[in-house]
Design a protein around this motif. Structure first.
Motif, PDB file in Angstrom:
ATOM      1  N   THR A   1       0.006   7.336 -11.973  1.00 56.52           N
ATOM      2  CA  THR A   1      -0.018   7.048 -13.402  1.00 56.52           C
ATOM      3  C   THR A   1      -0.928   5.862 -13.691  1.00 56.52           C
ATOM      4  O   THR A   1      -1.236   5.052 -12.808  1.00 56.52           O
ATOM      5  CB  THR A   1       1.390   6.711 -13.944  1.00 56.52           C
ATOM      6  OG1 THR A   1       1.927   5.624 -13.185  1.00 56.52           O
ATOM      7  CG2 THR A   1       2.316   7.916 -13.879  1.00 56.52           C
ATOM      8  N   LYS A   2      -1.331   5.767 -14.952  1.00 57.55           N
ATOM      9  CA  LYS A   2      -2.011   4.580 -15.465  1.00 57.55           C
ATOM     10  C   LYS A   2      -1.023   3.836 -16.347  1.00 57.55           C
ATOM     11  O   LYS A   2      -0.400   4.422 -17.227  1.00 57.55           O
ATOM     12  CB  LYS A   2      -3.244   4.965 -16.287  1.00 57.55           C
ATOM     13  CG  LYS A   2      -3.881   3.785 -17.015  1.00 57.55           C
ATOM     14  CD  LYS A   2      -4.946   4.232 -18.003  1.00 57.55           C
ATOM     15  CE  LYS A   2      -5.461   3.048 -18.827  1.00 57.55           C
ATOM     16  NZ  LYS A   2      -6.457   3.469 -19.843  1.00 57.55           N
TER      17      LYS A   2
ATOM     18  N   LYS B   1       3.569   3.736  -3.822  1.00 62.13           N
ATOM     19  CA  LYS B   1       3.208   2.945  -2.652  1.00 62.13           C
ATOM     20  C   LYS B   1       2.466   1.678  -3.067  1.00 62.13           C
ATOM     21  O   LYS B   1       1.529   1.730  -3.844  1.00 62.13           O
ATOM     22  CB  LYS B   1       2.363   3.770  -1.686  1.00 62.13           C
ATOM     23  CG  LYS B   1       3.099   4.977  -1.119  1.00 62.13           C
ATOM     24  CD  LYS B   1       2.209   5.777  -0.180  1.00 62.13           C
ATOM     25  CE  LYS B   1       2.948   6.994   0.371  1.00 62.13           C
ATOM     26  NZ  LYS B   1       2.095   7.816   1.249  1.00 62.13           N
ATOM     27  N   ALA B   2       2.904   0.554  -2.518  1.00 65.51           N
ATOM     28  CA  ALA B   2       2.334  -0.734  -2.906  1.00 65.51           C
ATOM     29  C   ALA B   2       0.844  -0.824  -2.587  1.00 65.51           C
ATOM     30  O   ALA B   2       0.063  -1.386  -3.350  1.00 65.51           O
ATOM     31  CB  ALA B   2       3.088  -1.865  -2.203  1.00 65.51           C
TER      32      ALA B   2
ATOM     33  N   THR C   1       1.336  -8.156  -5.966  1.00 70.15           N
ATOM     34  CA  THR C   1       2.583  -8.477  -6.662  1.00 70.15           C
ATOM     35  C   THR C   1       3.081  -7.278  -7.443  1.00 70.15           C
ATOM     36  O   THR C   1       4.261  -6.894  -7.350  1.00 70.15           O
ATOM     37  CB  THR C   1       2.371  -9.669  -7.615  1.00 70.15           C
ATOM     38  OG1 THR C   1       1.990 -10.820  -6.851  1.00 70.15           O
ATOM     39  CG2 THR C   1       3.636  -9.977  -8.386  1.00 70.15           C
ATOM     40  N   LEU C   2       2.209  -6.659  -8.222  1.00 72.64           N
ATOM     41  CA  LEU C   2       2.600  -5.502  -9.034  1.00 72.64           C
ATOM     42  C   LEU C   2       2.985  -4.320  -8.153  1.00 72.64           C
ATOM     43  O   LEU C   2       3.940  -3.597  -8.448  1.00 72.64           O
ATOM     44  CB  LEU C   2       1.454  -5.117  -9.971  1.00 72.64           C
ATOM     45  CG  LEU C   2       1.188  -6.110 -11.116  1.00 72.64           C
ATOM     46  CD1 LEU C   2      -0.159  -5.823 -11.764  1.00 72.64           C
ATOM     47  CD2 LEU C   2       2.300  -6.045 -12.150  1.00 72.64           C
ATOM     48  N   GLY C   3       2.241  -4.115  -7.062  1.00 73.55           N
ATOM     49  CA  GLY C   3       2.558  -3.023  -6.152  1.00 73.55           C
ATOM     50  C   GLY C   3       3.939  -3.177  -5.546  1.00 73.55           C
ATOM     51  O   GLY C   3       4.703  -2.212  -5.446  1.00 73.55           O
ATOM     52  N   ASN C   4       4.295  -4.413  -5.153  1.00 76.74           N
ATOM     53  CA  ASN C   4       5.611  -4.655  -4.570  1.00 76.74           C
ATOM     54  C   ASN C   4       6.721  -4.472  -5.600  1.00 76.74           C
ATOM     55  O   ASN C   4       7.810  -3.981  -5.269  1.00 76.74           O
ATOM     56  CB  ASN C   4       5.678  -6.069  -3.980  1.00 76.74           C
ATOM     57  CG  ASN C   4       4.891  -6.189  -2.692  1.00 76.74           C
ATOM     58  OD1 ASN C   4       4.694  -5.203  -1.977  1.00 76.74           O
ATOM     59  ND2 ASN C   4       4.414  -7.377  -2.389  1.00 76.74           N
TER      60      ASN C   4
ATOM     61  N   PHE D   1      12.292   5.404  -6.458  1.00 69.84           N
ATOM     62  CA  PHE D   1      11.436   5.709  -5.313  1.00 69.84           C
ATOM     63  C   PHE D   1      12.221   5.554  -4.007  1.00 69.84           C
ATOM     64  O   PHE D   1      13.045   4.638  -3.865  1.00 69.84           O
ATOM     65  CB  PHE D   1      10.199   4.816  -5.297  1.00 69.84           C
ATOM     66  CG  PHE D   1       9.280   5.020  -6.462  1.00 69.84           C
ATOM     67  CD1 PHE D   1       8.890   6.301  -6.837  1.00 69.84           C
ATOM     68  CD2 PHE D   1       8.800   3.945  -7.198  1.00 69.84           C
ATOM     69  CE1 PHE D   1       8.033   6.510  -7.905  1.00 69.84           C
ATOM     70  CE2 PHE D   1       7.945   4.132  -8.266  1.00 69.84           C
ATOM     71  CZ  PHE D   1       7.566   5.424  -8.621  1.00 69.84           C
ATOM     72  N   LYS D   2      11.929   6.420  -3.062  1.00 62.46           N
ATOM     73  CA  LYS D   2      12.724   6.535  -1.837  1.00 62.46           C
ATOM     74  C   LYS D   2      12.717   5.276  -0.989  1.00 62.46           C
ATOM     75  O   LYS D   2      13.723   4.941  -0.356  1.00 62.46           O
ATOM     76  CB  LYS D   2      12.208   7.726  -1.023  1.00 62.46           C
ATOM     77  CG  LYS D   2      13.161   8.175   0.060  1.00 62.46           C
ATOM     78  CD  LYS D   2      12.709   9.494   0.666  1.00 62.46           C
ATOM     79  CE  LYS D   2      13.723  10.003   1.676  1.00 62.46           C
ATOM     80  NZ  LYS D   2      13.309  11.312   2.249  1.00 62.46           N
TER      81      LYS D   2
END
Length: 510
Positions: free
Chosen positions: A135-136, A195-196, A293-296, A304-305
């Protein structure tokens, strides 16, 4: 002036709601019975969402298409919803009334689900309720960092350089700020999935707010330290830095930056080139840090699994309790409490829509220290991680993350001997020249708070994702105190009082 602008001007001259420059709608939401602020309230206007901060405040940027007859919708768990035209809000304080909890027909008529069966329904409906693919996301991230030095003791054991005496070390100790605050804000577009490491980030605008004078004190101290070292050591020396069993080697010429003579054009050009390269590296580092930071944050959404909050996918590891029924606006929700029965780290509550089994809110906190390291006088403890996530339906009818807040706390300790020994490369026999020997006992605590607001989410194809080019050309604009005009024309979450009132010590002295 157009008809719409004229109508707005006329209406807001008569109303108490703050309406700045015919662009922003601001108010504070409080509990009608206690008059206390209600945090994390969802405020919607024409399918655009905003969240109140912890003080119940929000501000809404009004687009040209908005008209006075358009309705503002306000909803929060446990309160009566409000939905009425903007023109009917006549005060800058909006009161929410607590909602009496009555079992809605949809819950009464539903199958009598057990807590585990409710989570099974949540899991079964994840794909239907949420965007699990690429997604965006247009989002705003605010990070707040508070640091406190709890202890900064030392004992001078030996110094063969007279300038490195107790008075100098006391001045060093005094110069280090005992507490410090740092805030940074960023608006941008994040591209990716669960995924981060697969995230891409296009930064639109960013700012940083901190006391620069404290940084300047450190720079002054560094210059003083360098001047002492230059006067007392040889350029062909090297240093052995030891802390107990461990040591490292540093050449003397690595301690000093090369000074540039302005009369040397070639050297000056090289210096400017290096400065530009350093700035580019800073831009890349800033973008990389924000992306990570945003990915984590995103990978840890409970949908999410691989999330740390894995109660949906591993319910057997938790003690589950159907604690209550309540409302989020007009939607009846199950309130499910979870606590770890084994080695899991978090407890909390899930608020689950009784109609479509979507998680619309999650509150969580750690039950024990998350990380604890102690070895040879060095210690690290991550003792705190608590926060909440709020989801709401987007324009396409699917739920999306609307707000994510988490506070993390840690403590760091260093209690060890420290030796800095100067040795010379060209001296025969005993190469030792000078020595500085200390025993250090330092303890620091810090708290990081992350606030993430997501405005829009759009599906993204693999091809579109592959074609995205990151923007690494943005550095945060430094502010010695908060400037409300900096984000004019953009949607952000309202800053709290601490941020609004932050003023650097240098500004106070001026």
């Amino acid at each position: 002036m157009g008809k719409v602008a004229f109508a707005f001007t006329l209406i807001f001259l008569l109303l108490g709601i703050t309406y700045a420059n015919a662009q922003v709608l601001s108010a504070r939401i409080v509990d009608s019975t206690t008059s206390k602020p209600v945090p994390y309230v969802t405020v919607q206007l024409k399918k655009r969402g905003m969240i109140t901060n912890e003080e119940g405040r929000f501000s809404f940027r009004l687009e040209e298409s908005v008209q006075p007859s358009d309705s503002l919708f306000i909803s929060c768990i446990g309160y009566e919803s409000i939905g009425k035209p903007i023109s009917e809000f006549r005060e800058n304080i909006i009161y929410l009334s607590p909602k009496a909890i009555e079992l809605k027909e949809v819950i009464v008529s539903n199958k009598n689900y057990t807590p585990r069966e409710i989570l099974e329904e949540v899991k079964k409906n994840l794909e239907k309720n949420y965007h699990l693919e690429l997604t965006k996301k247009r989002l705003f991230l605010r990070e707040s960092y508070q640091q406190n030095i709890l202890k900064s003791d030392y004992v001078l054991k030996k110094s063969t350089i007279p300038a490195f005496n107790t008075n100098f070390l006391d001045s060093v100790n005094h110069t280090i700020p005992k507490n410090n605050s740092y805030y940074t804000e960023m608006l941008g577009d994040l591209y990716g999935g669960s995924k981060a490491k697969e995230q891409k980030l296009d930064i639109i605008k960013a700012s940083e707010l901190y006391d620069k004078s404290k940084t300047l004190d450190a720079e002054t101290l560094e210059k003083k330290f360098n001047s002492i070292v230059k006067e007392n050591i040889k350029t062909d020396s090297y240093f052995k830095i030891k802390s107990g069993l461990f040591g490292t080697k540093v050449d003397a010429d690595e301690l000093f930056e090369t000074e540039v003579d302005s009369s040397d054009v070639q050297a000056l050009n090289e210096h400017l080139k290096k400065t530009q390269e350093n700035e580019q590296e800073r831009k890349k580092f800033f973008a990389k840090y924000k992306r990570r930071t945003l990915g984590n944050l995103y990978k840890n959404l409970p949908i999410f699994k691989d999330s740390d909050y894995n109660v949906i996918f591993k319910p057997r590891r938790y003690m589950l309790t159907l604690e209550d029924y309540t409302y989020l606006g007009d939607d009846a929700v199950y309130v499910l409490r979870f606590e770890p029965e084994g080695s899991e780290n978090f407890k909390g509550r899930l608020y689950i829509n009784s109609d479509d089994f979507a998680i619309i809110r999650m509150d969580f906190e750690n039950v024990e220290t998350l990380r604890n390291f102690k070895l040879l006088g060095v210690s690290f403890s991550e003792y705190l991680a608590q926060g909440r996530m709020i989801f709401s339906k987007g324009k396409d009818g699917k739920y999306q993350l609307r707000y994510y807040e988490i506070t993390k706390g840690n403590r760091i300790g260093f209690k060890r001997p420290l030796k800095i020994i100067e040795k010379n490369k060209n001296v025969r026999g005993r190469r030792k020249q000078n020595e500085l020997s200390l025993k250090i006992d330092v303890a620091v605590s810090g708290k990081n708070r992350y606030e993430l607001v997501v405005f829009d989410v759009d599906p993204l194809s693999e091809t579109q994702y592959e074609n995205i080019k990151e923007n690494n050309s943005i550095l945060p604009t430094y502010m010695p105190n908060y400037d409300p005009e900096f984000w004019s024309g953009y949607d952000i979450i309202e800053p709290n009082t601490a941020i609004k009132e932050f003023v650097s010590e240098a500004e106070l002295e001026d």
